[in-house]
Design an enzyme around this catalytic site. Structure first.
Site, short mmCIF file in Angstrom:
data_model
loop_
_atom_site.label_atom_id
_atom_site.label_comp_id
_atom_site.label_asym_id
_atom_site.label_seq_id
_atom_site.Cartn_x
_atom_site.Cartn_y
_atom_site.Cartn_z
N ASP A 603 0.88 -1.17 0.00
CA ASP A 603 0.00 0.00 0.00
C ASP A 603 0.91 1.22 0.00
O ASP A 603 1.32 1.65 1.06
CB ASP A 603 -0.87 -0.06 1.27
CG ASP A 603 -1.61 1.26 1.54
OD1 ASP A 603 -1.71 2.07 0.63
OD2 ASP A 603 -2.06 1.44 2.68
N1 LIG Z 1 4.41 0.22 -0.62
C1 LIG Z 1 4.42 -0.30 0.55
O1 LIG Z 1 3.48 -0.98 0.91
C2 LIG Z 1 5.56 -0.11 1.46
C3 LIG Z 1 5.55 -0.78 2.68
C4 LIG Z 1 6.65 -0.68 3.48
C5 LIG Z 1 7.72 0.10 3.10
N2 LIG Z 1 7.66 0.77 1.95
C6 LIG Z 1 8.76 1.62 1.54
O2 LIG Z 1 9.89 0.76 1.31
C7 LIG Z 1 11.08 1.40 1.71
C8 LIG Z 1 11.79 0.52 2.71
O3 LIG Z 1 10.99 0.35 3.86
P1 LIG Z 1 11.52 -0.36 5.17
O4 LIG Z 1 10.37 -0.62 6.01
O5 LIG Z 1 12.40 -1.49 4.80
O6 LIG Z 1 12.40 0.80 5.76
P2 LIG Z 1 13.48 0.71 6.90
O7 LIG Z 1 13.47 2.02 7.55
O8 LIG Z 1 13.26 -0.50 7.73
O9 LIG Z 1 14.82 0.51 6.08
C9 LIG Z 1 15.43 1.54 5.35
C10 LIG Z 1 16.81 1.10 4.93
O10 LIG Z 1 17.45 2.17 4.27
C11 LIG Z 1 18.77 2.32 4.80
N3 LIG Z 1 19.16 3.73 4.66
C12 LIG Z 1 18.59 4.80 5.23
N4 LIG Z 1 19.22 5.92 4.83
C13 LIG Z 1 20.20 5.54 4.00
C14 LIG Z 1 21.21 6.22 3.27
N5 LIG Z 1 21.33 7.54 3.32
N6 LIG Z 1 22.04 5.51 2.49
C15 LIG Z 1 21.94 4.17 2.43
N7 LIG Z 1 21.02 3.47 3.12
C16 LIG Z 1 20.17 4.14 3.89
C17 LIG Z 1 18.62 1.90 6.23
O11 LIG Z 1 19.85 1.60 6.81
C18 LIG Z 1 17.72 0.71 6.07
O12 LIG Z 1 18.48 -0.40 5.70
C19 LIG Z 1 10.65 2.74 2.24
O13 LIG Z 1 10.71 3.69 1.23
C20 LIG Z 1 9.22 2.52 2.62
O14 LIG Z 1 8.50 3.71 2.67
C21 LIG Z 1 6.61 0.67 1.11
N1 LIG Z 2 -1.22 2.07 5.19
C1 LIG Z 2 -0.75 0.89 5.82
C2 LIG Z 2 0.30 0.17 5.04
C3 LIG Z 2 1.48 1.03 4.80
C4 LIG Z 2 2.60 0.38 4.06
C5 LIG Z 2 3.68 1.41 3.91
N2 LIG Z 2 3.41 2.37 2.90
C6 LIG Z 2 4.15 3.59 2.94
C7 LIG Z 2 4.76 3.88 1.61
C8 LIG Z 2 5.62 5.08 1.71
C9 LIG Z 2 6.49 5.25 0.53
O1 LIG Z 2 7.55 4.63 0.52
O2 LIG Z 2 6.14 6.02 -0.35
C10 LIG Z 2 3.23 4.71 3.35
O3 LIG Z 2 3.72 5.71 3.83
O4 LIG Z 2 2.02 4.56 3.24
C11 LIG Z 2 -0.20 1.19 7.21
O5 LIG Z 2 0.16 2.32 7.45
O6 LIG Z 2 -0.15 0.27 8.02
#
Ligand SMILES: NC(=O)c1ccc[n+]([C@@H]2O[C@H](COP(=O)([O-])OP(=O)(O)OC[C@H]3O[C@@H](n4cnc5c(N)ncnc54)[C@H](O)[C@@H]3O)[C@@H](O)[C@H]2O)c1
Ligand SMILES: N[C@@H](CCCCN[C@@H](CCC(=O)O)C(=O)O)C(=O)O
Length: 926
Positions: A603
């Protein structure tokens, strides 16, 4: 130039004493052709030529018929100065100092045949390739093409019968066999004619609708195929009429359409088609075949010549668009008379260029296994008639299925040139001969060298070797993926990509332990320490070395990565929202020719895929989506929700907290509602009952109205809402912390990392404006309760925010709190998470019936293993990255997964991973 053999050439004495040989074919067990027929041999022997024929029981013409034609039958052909064959000759059977006439398949520097070419040069052989025997206008003068067309058409009608049967329909095509089952083409045509009578009598099932056959090209292949087609009751239509007959034609005949270049090729710039320009600059043209013609074809018979730099007829993404249900509600379908899965049923790729004009034909089929089903959603072939996909027949030696006629046809064409060729003595210099131009121009090698016209083969080989060398040395022929960010959602992505042994992954992140831990146990994952903010040069070189980058960094960093990808022309995938910063890079990405797919996580991600699948289905069936309400939450499983937030971080904690401060827009009963930043979204939270066993609440998430547009429902929906899901209690606690000033992303003087130490209790005193920190604890609690409400006090206290413990100062209250909460709200080894996604659609059908459709996805994580959040984000992102690498996604610029060619295969592959939503339907009213 066509060779002239009129006159009494056989009476000439110049052929007397010449010795030629017809070799035994050994390239394939199916090869029953010869390059000269007994009738041709008779003419040569009458002219005094000695023709030695190597015995072969496999040859379709029996050896006796060559003997009767005056040939000498013997194993040893070394006496002949010219040796005729059809296909490639095994290297060790090549006799030095001879002239060989064969299809050598060396002129494109085909790797498999380079040992043959080397041996030809080494053994001082004069090699004449039939493929290069051309007239003044460049047209080939000897070819089996027509019989490839005849056999191909018979084969595909046979396959069509079997495919339609697998789809639930007996048809007259069932009585047509594969081409090699017939003694000759006349008998095959008779079988086709018999099927035609039945079609004319109305024996085709009505539910499959009219059948259209599209023939590409107008040369020998196409003509041969059409000869067979014309045995069916048929009507030809021009391409512009194809759609009409595909929809509303009759079933008592079939429709044919011959598609010429001018019908589907147009200049990229300015449109139009000009034959000569296209011949010289095919790269300037695009093909509209996939959009204007293929959607109305039941069967495509591909008989075009395709050169490497000319546009493809059908690409991998085209297949995904074509292999979708056609909208034909007028056809009488029922359980026993099912609808076809899509209009395009079969392709006979007689051109047989793997990865060529039909891009998804990646390996030719064989006479033993003539068909495969290509499934666009999985991008895989199966050797079956049952299951999803389009039937493909791409045998590359079809004429040998009708060997006697193919031999007669080819032999008659080659005979006049034979008379010229048989003077050749390969031991003598080429210059001594005065070959006719067609023959001269077909000599690839002579006297140990490539002839000037074919020296390019060596260059081509060097180039191929170089590029292979680069691949070998630098990447071991591996696809190279750079994954940036080794955080919470990374592992399943790595695991999925790592399943392909031809993939090497570089995992980059700024925390050594994270990249090391995730790389452990995966042999083809190399950890790299990189801070993308601090080392743009390092980023750029990592990107340069990659075929694709998947950014799982915090979303504000994707822009820098995308810039590097544009600079280095490397494709990219993210699971993040397409922010305005990223969207602004669209044109540059198009210019760089790269694909950047965004919003392919959960999402955003799976929510879009499921929404679009339903919306497209409703639209196809003529319905309207009147309302769309969607919620998604990444939560602790209920038994692990033991904290005041009822929440634990399964993804970026900072993102979770920041989202509570965001703006939101949505449409409610045709009214656009806008919520300003700073926490208004939480005030809008409401209890949700769609899964009554869970205590759920939800609040608005970002701009839903934008998605009304992107989903194509803006004009019909009165309600469009996307929200975030939490367990009850989350928003109350969060509102309490907001009121305390702890969800503040701005720097606070008390939290400067090099300022004096401060405890949580003192920070809270400071934030609520107490002038002294030395306040009695009960009094402090009272003041906090006054500020945020007494009901929220316990939460604040139990989170340790009134304790005398030190704050890790991270400049802002939000970051300092985030750091503190990570310690309190993380998943333990025995915990598991749950992801809940729910779409509610209000649908209005053309009949006036209203339907409420619910789509629900509930996924649990594994205690101590991958979280549901990581799987539902990492897997779609990995699948998408893989699709970009295989060429299944080719769109350039910033791409979102809203079109069926993306959402269908991604959803299909997620289902294979066990990620599958459930659907419930309630009919509401009439
Ligand atoms: N679409 C979705 O449903 C969804 C869901 C979860 C996460 N996401 C997105 O996926 C991405 C990853 O999420 P996550 O939960 O694994 O995040 P997280 O915060 O757990 O991990 C982020 C990673 O980036 C690294 N990092 C941060 N700054 C950095 C830099 N300057 N240089 C190099 N590495 C760096 C951190 O060390 C870590 O390994 C995020 O953009 C998050 O918003 C999207
Ligand atoms: N809306 C749900 C699932 C969120 C999954 C993470 N999505 C991020 C994506 C951000 C990005 O990397 O652009 C969000 O912020 O909704 C919840 O909050 O539990």
């Amino acid at each position: 130039m066509a060779a002239n053999i009129t006159g009494k050439w056989w009476a000439s004495t110049k052929f007397r004493g010449k010795v030629i040989a017809l070799r035994r074919e050994d390239q394939s067990v199916w090869e029953r052709r010869a390059s000269l027929s007994p009738a041709n041999v008779r003419r040569l022997t009458r002219a005094g030529v000695k023709v030695i024929v190597q015995p072969s029981n496999r040859r379709a013409y029996p050896i006796q018929s060559y003997l009767n034609a005056g040939a000498v039958i013997q194993e040893d052909i070394s006496e002949a100065s010219v040796i005729f064959g059809v296909k490639q000759v095994p290297v060790d059977l090549l006799i030095p100092n001879k002239t060989y006439c064969i299809f050598s398949h060396t002129i494109k520097a085909q790797e498999a045949n380079m040992p043959l070419l080397d041996a030809v040069l080494e053994k001082n052989i004069r090699l004449i390739d039939y493929e290069k025997l051309v007239d003044e206008s460049g047209q080939r003068v000897v070819a089996f093409g027509k019989y490839a067309g005849v056999a191909g058409m018979v084969n595909i009608l046979h396959g069509l019968g079997l495919r339609l049967l697998a789809l639930g329909h007996h048809t007259p095509f069932m009585h047509i066999g594969p081409a090699h089952n017939y003694r000759n083409s006349a008998m095959a045509k008779q079988a086709v004619r018999d099927a035609g009578y039945e079609i004319a009598l109305g024996m085709m099932p009505k539910s499959i609708g009219p059948l259209t056959f599209v023939f590409t090209g107008s040369g020998n292949v196409s003509q041969g195929a059409q000869e067979v087609f014309q045995e069916l009751p048929h009507e030809y239509v021009p391409p512009e009429m194809l759609q009409k007959v595909a929809d509303h034609g009759v079933g008592s005949k079939v429709y044919g359409c011959e598609v010429r270049r001018r019908h589907h090729l147009e200049r990229k710039e300015g449109g139009g088609y000009e034959h000569e320009e296209y011949d010289n600059y095919p790269g300037k043209y695009v093909s509209t075949f996939s959009k204007k013609i293929a959607p109305y074809a039941s069967v495509i018979i591909n008989g075009i010549y395709w050169a490497v730099d000319s546009p493809k007829l059908l690409t991998l993404p085209d297949a995904k668009a074509l292999l979708r249900p056609a909208h034909t509600p007028w056809l009488p379908i029922s359980e026993g008379a099912p609808a076809l899965p899509h209009r395009l049923l079969a392709i006979c790729d007689i051109s047989a260029d793997p990865g060529g004009s039909i891009e998804f034909m990646n390996e030719c089929t064989t006479i033993d296994t003539p068909f495969c089903l290509y499934d666009a959603d999985s991008n895989k072939d199966t050797k079956s008639f049952k299951g999803p996909g389009v039937l493909v027949c791409s045998i590359d030696n079809m004429p040998t299925q009708l060997p006697c006629e193919a031999t007669d046809f080819f032999g008659d064409l080659v005979l006049p040139y034979t008379l010229d060729i048989l003077q050749s003595d390969a031991t003598k210099p080429l210059e001594e001969y005065n070959f006719m131009p067609a023959v001269y121009n077909a000599i690839i090698a002579s006297n140990g060298k490539l002839t000037p016209n074919f020296e390019y083969i060596q260059e081509l080989r060097t180039m191929n070797q170089k590029s292979r060398h680069v691949v070998d040395v630098e990447s071991n022929e591996m696809k190279r993926v750079l994954v940036l960010g080794a955080g919470r959602v990374c592992y399943p992505l790595l695991e999925y990509l790592h399943r392909d042994p031809a993939v090497h992954i570089t995992l980059g992140g700024s925390v050594r332990e994270e990249v090391d831990v995730l790389s452990r146990g995966m042999s083809r994952v190399s950890p790299v320490l990189i801070d993308v903010n601090e080392r743009p040069d390092h980023l750029s070189s990592l990107v340069e070395d990659a075929d694709i980058v998947v950014s799982l960094l915090p979303y504000h960093l994707h822009g820098a990565v995308a810039e590097a990808c544009i600079e280095r022309r490397t494709n990219m995938v993210t699971a993040s929202y397409l922010t305005p910063d990223m969207a602004a890079l669209h044109d540059k990405a198009v210019e760089a020719g790269i694909t950047v797919v965004n919003e392919v996580g959960l999402d955003p991600g799976i929510d879009h895929l499921l929404a679009m699948e339903c919306i497209d289905e409703v639209h196809m069936a003529g319905g309207k989506v009147e309302s769309f309400v969607s919620y998604c939450g990444g939560l602790p499983a209920p038994e692990c929700s033991d904290n005041p937030f009822r929440y634990k971080f399964s993804w970026s904690p900072r993102g979770v907290l920041l989202n509570t401060l965001g703006t939101a827009k949505f449409l409610e009963d045709s009214k656009a509602i806008e919520l300003s930043a700073g926490g208004r979204v939480l005030e809008y939270a409401k209890n949700l009952e769609f899964l009554p066993g869970f205590a759920l609440e939800g609040y608005p998430n970002r701009d839903s109205i934008r998605y009304a547009r992107l989903y194509g429902i803006a004009a019909e929906a009165h309600t469009v809402f996307r929200g975030t899901l939490r367990f009850k209690g989350f928003t109350d606690t969060m509102i309490g912390l907001q009121k305390l000033g702890l969800i503040d992303p701005n720097p606070h003087p008390a939290l400067h990392p090099s300022g004096p130490d401060i405890t949580w209790r003192n920070l809270v005193c400071n934030l609520i404006g107490l002038s002294t920190m030395d306040v009695f604890y009960d009094n402090l609690k009272q003041r906090v309760a006054d500020k945020i409400g007494a009901d929220k006090l316990d939460a604040v206290e139990s989170l340790g925010l009134l304790d005398e413990t030190a704050v890790t100062k991270m400049s802002t209250p939000l970051d300092s709190l985030c750091h503190h909460l990570v310690g309190k709200l993380s998943f333990g080894n025995k915990d598991r998470d749950v992801v809940i996604l729910r779409h509610d659609f209000g649908i209005l059908w053309p009949s006036g019936v209203r339907e409420q459709r619910g789509i629900t996805l509930v996924e649990y994580g594994e205690p101590g293993g991958a979280t549901a959040m990581a799987r539902t984000v990492g897997l779609p992102a990995a699948i998408t990255a893989n699709m970009v690498m295989t060429g299944e996604i080719q769109q350039k610029g910033m791409v979102l997964p809203f079109s069926p060619d993306l959402y269908r295969p991604i959803l299909a592959r997620l289902r294979n991973e066990g990620i599958q939503a459930k659907e419930s339907v309630i009919t509401v009213s009439n």
